[in-house]
Structures are given as structure tokens and as C-alpha cells.
Design an enzyme around this catalytic site. Structure first.
Site: not given
Ligand SMILES: NC(=O)c1ccc[n+]([C@@H]2O[C@H](COP(=O)([O-])OP(=O)(O)OC[C@H]3O[C@@H](n4cnc5c(N)ncnc54)[C@H](O)[C@@H]3O)[C@@H](O)[C@H]2O)c1
Length: 338
Positions: A154
Site C-alpha cells: 500500500y
Molecule cells: N482514510 C484515511 O485515514 C486515509 C489515510 C491516508 C490516505 N488515505 C487515502 O485517501 C483516499 C481516500 O480514502 P478513503 O478513506 O475515502 O477510502 P475509501 O475506500 O472510502 O474511498 C476510496 C473510493 O475509491 C473507490 N475505488 C477504489 N478502487 C477503485 C478503482 N480501481 N476504480 C474506481 N474507484 C475505485 C472505492 O469504491 C471507494 O469508494 C485514498 O487514496 C486513500 O489511500 C486515506
């Protein structure tokens, strides 16, 4: 005329909140999300349905890897700005299914970058993670620290996203900002994350897993604070080399490209057990604690130096942990009727 923003991941936790904020600010928003089944798809459908109540919102439900649909959608919408949040997230799942991360985060991000340069947009902003700090022990984490020791695939794919973004910013002069988020929490959150699991366990009277015997610290960031920070960075476009004023101390701006990496965190590390106690206090029930060793690929602590975003935008998070937890628990009870 309303400014136009294309956001990937709008059925996800952070994308949903960001879209809501920007719609309230008068933007026209086009969302893009493949509604993957990594966690409960109904939660994702509900988020999109809530956004669709606003007529300035439209969404395309498709995968990033479906390059034809992605390109057609972006070309038809002609966004001013792209915020790319869709990804395969989650540290632990990357040990089980590494390929999902390569597909979504490497190929998917490449497809988004190609769209951004074809338009071209005024600013491309993409999500990275505090996990790129990997085995770093010098805290708080600064954007200018070396981050060459990812501990999971990741983290490695997110680090690759940063490197890919830099190359396009350099070659095509495409202004690009990478955010490093820390542990984000709040209503409509992710069921695979600690707050969600702890709340569910406490309400159901089932044990909750506490890793590293509770010796964990996280820089918890409340989602409303986080998306406010993203909103401020949208208009903080990294300047081209040669078009720069006085340097900002600690700036991560690349010498070779209009490219910057920015931490968005709370600048406060909270002990996991204090976090559990805040949830217990809010619910009024003690958790059944199942203490476990450290998980492979996990780190004992994350802690952001957030002085760069503050210097750039004046941003300061202002939600105390107890208040954020209370808002999450209230949402959870309402959503699940418990
Ligand atoms: N939530 C956290 O604490 C956190 C921390 C660090 C980084 N992030 C990053 O922030 C971003 C958003 O995270 P989140 O917490 O909202 O996660 P989440 O999983 O709720 O949202 C990600 C969305 O992307 C969509 N998705 C995944 N793979 C896909 C693909 N191949 N094609 C189209 N859609 C796809 C999923 O359906 C989902 O709705 C991500 O890039 C994550 O890596 C989040």
C-alpha cells in the site's frame, strides 16, 4: 460561471465529504467511483445518493482501470481541477491482496494523470498517505524527510504515485499537489478502520482487537478538518520553477517542477487506548479488549508536522478528539438504528 471539479472516489469516505463541502461552496462537481466491494457497497451507494440530491453533482460509476470511460467522462466534463482520491486503501488488506493496490493505485493513477494533462487542468491534487514515512522514527514527520522505507505494498504504491506525479509535473508543467493524510475519522467513515470497528464492538458487546498491546499512537484527523484543508490547497497552486517568490521555510516544492507534497494532519498524537476510552465514554459502556501483538507492516506511531499547510493556507484543524468521536458515534447510531 461555477468552477468545475472532477473528484475520483466520491462514493468513498473522504471523497464524499470533499464533494459535499465543494458543492456548498458553489462548485460543479463530477464524481467518479467504481464502488468496489472492499467494504459494504451500500454505504458507498448511500453516499452517492446523498450527493445526487444536489443538482450541481453528477457521477460516473466505473473503474479507474476502464480508461475509455474515464477519458470520455473527463473530456466531456472539462474540469478546471482534478482531485484524485479513489484508491485501494487500507494497510492490512495489502498483505492479503497486493494486486488490488497495483491495479487501482498505479494503473488507476496513471490513467487519471493522462486525463489531467489532456484537458489540461489548472491543478491536479492526489491522495498519498502518512504510510509513506514507513520505518521513519524521527517525529513529527516532515514532507522534506526522506521517505524511502515503505513497509507495505500500500505504502509503496502511494510512494510510486508521488513519483509519477512529479514526473508529469516536470514534463508537462502540470501543477500537482500530493496530500499525505494521517488517520482520518468521522461520520460516514470506513468500516475497516479502528473507530468503526471499536464502536461496533462496544455496541454489540463483542471483543475489539487492540494491536501492539495498545502501545500505538495516531495523528487522528477529523474529516471536516481534512476536507477544509484540501479545499484551501485547491487554490494553492505550486508555481513553476522560475516563477517563484520568497521561499517558505520547510517547503517541499520541487526544484524541477510545479510539484509539492503536503501533510494534512492534526499535529497531535493520541494514544490508541485514550481513543478507545473516548469511545467508551461516549457510548457509556466498557469495551471487551483483545490485546494482540503488532501487525506485520503496521507502525507504532504516526505524527504529522503540519506547519507547511499552515504556512501555505493558514489551515489549522480545530475539532477536539472527544467532539469528533461523539459526532461519529451519533452518526453510527442513527445510520444503523442502534
Ligand atoms: N482514510 C484515511 O485515514 C486515509 C489515510 C491516508 C490516505 N488515505 C487515502 O485517501 C483516499 C481516500 O480514502 P478513503 O478513506 O475515502 O477510502 P475509501 O475506500 O472510502 O474511498 C476510496 C473510493 O475509491 C473507490 N475505488 C477504489 N478502487 C477503485 C478503482 N480501481 N476504480 C474506481 N474507484 C475505485 C472505492 O469504491 C471507494 O469508494 C485514498 O487514496 C486513500 O489511500 C486515506
Amino acid at each position: 460561471m461555477a468552477r468545475r471539479i472532477f473528484i475520483s472516489g466520491t462514493a468513498g469516505f473522504i471523497g464524499f465529504h470533499l464533494a459535499r463541502l465543494l458543492l456548498a461552496q458553489g462548485w460543479r462537481v463530477h464524481g467518479y467511483d467504481g464502488l468496489t466491494d472492499y467494504y459494504d457497497v451500500r454505504l458507498k451507494q448511500r453516499r452517492h445518493a446523498m450527493l445526487a440530491q444536489n443538482e450541481a453533482f453528477a457521477a460516473t460509476e466505473a473503474m479507474l482501470e476502464d480508461v475509455d470511460t474515464l477519458q470520455r467522462t473527463v473530456e466531456a466534463f472539462q474540469p478546471d481541477v482534478i482531485v484524485h482520491l479513489a484508491a485501494q486503501a487500507g494497510v492490512r488488506y495489502s498483505l492479503e491482496n497486493p494486486r488490488a493496490y497495483i491495479d487501482a493505485n498505479i494503473l488507476g493513477t496513471f490513467n487519471v494523470m493522462e486525463c489531467a494533462r489532456a484537458v489540461p487542468v489548472q491543478h491536479l491534487l492526489m491522495a498519498s498517505t502518512s504510510s509513506v514515512y514507513g520505518a521513519n522514527e524521527d517525529m513529527p514527520f516532515r514532507e522534506t524527510d526522506k521517505a524511502d522505507t515503505p513497509l507495505t505494498i500500500y505504502a509503496a504504491t502511494k510512494k510510486a504515485t508521488e513519483a509519477m506525479g512529479h514526473s508529469y509535473a516536470h514534463i508537462y508543467g502540470l501543477p500537482t499537489t500530493l496530500f499525505r493524510f494521517f488517520t482520518v475519522y468521522g461520520p460516514w467513515g470506513r468500516p475497516d478502520m479502528a473507530l468503526f470497528k471499536f464502536t461496533r464492538g462496544i455496541l454489540q458487546g463483542t471483543p475489539i482487537d487492540i494491536y501492539n498491546h495498545g502501545e500505538m499512537w495516531r495523528d487522528f484527523t477529523y474529516v471536516d478538518d481534512l476536507v477544509r484543508g484540501i479545499g484551501l490547497l485547491i487554490d494553492t497552486v505550486p508555481p513553476l520553477p522560475g516563477a517563484r517568490g520568497e521561499p517558505i521555510p520547510g517547503d517541499s516544492l520541487s526544484p524541477a517542477a510545479p510539484f509539492r507534497v503536503v501533510n494534512i494532519g492534526n499535529s497531535d498524537k493520541v494514544r490508541l487506548l485514550d481513543f478507545v476510552e473516548a469511545i467508551e465514554a461516549e457510548i457509556g459502556t466498557k469495551a471487551i479488549r483483545n490485546y494482540l501483538p503488532m501487525q506485520p507492516g503496521d507502525v507504532p506511531a504516526t505524527f504529522a508536522d503540519a506547519s507547511l499547510i499552515q504556512a501555505l493556507t493558514g489551515f489549522r484543524p480545530n475539532t477536539p478528539i472527544r467532539e469528533g468521536v461523539a459526532r461519529f458515534v451519533a452518526w453510527y447510531r442513527d445510520y444503523y438504528g442502534v
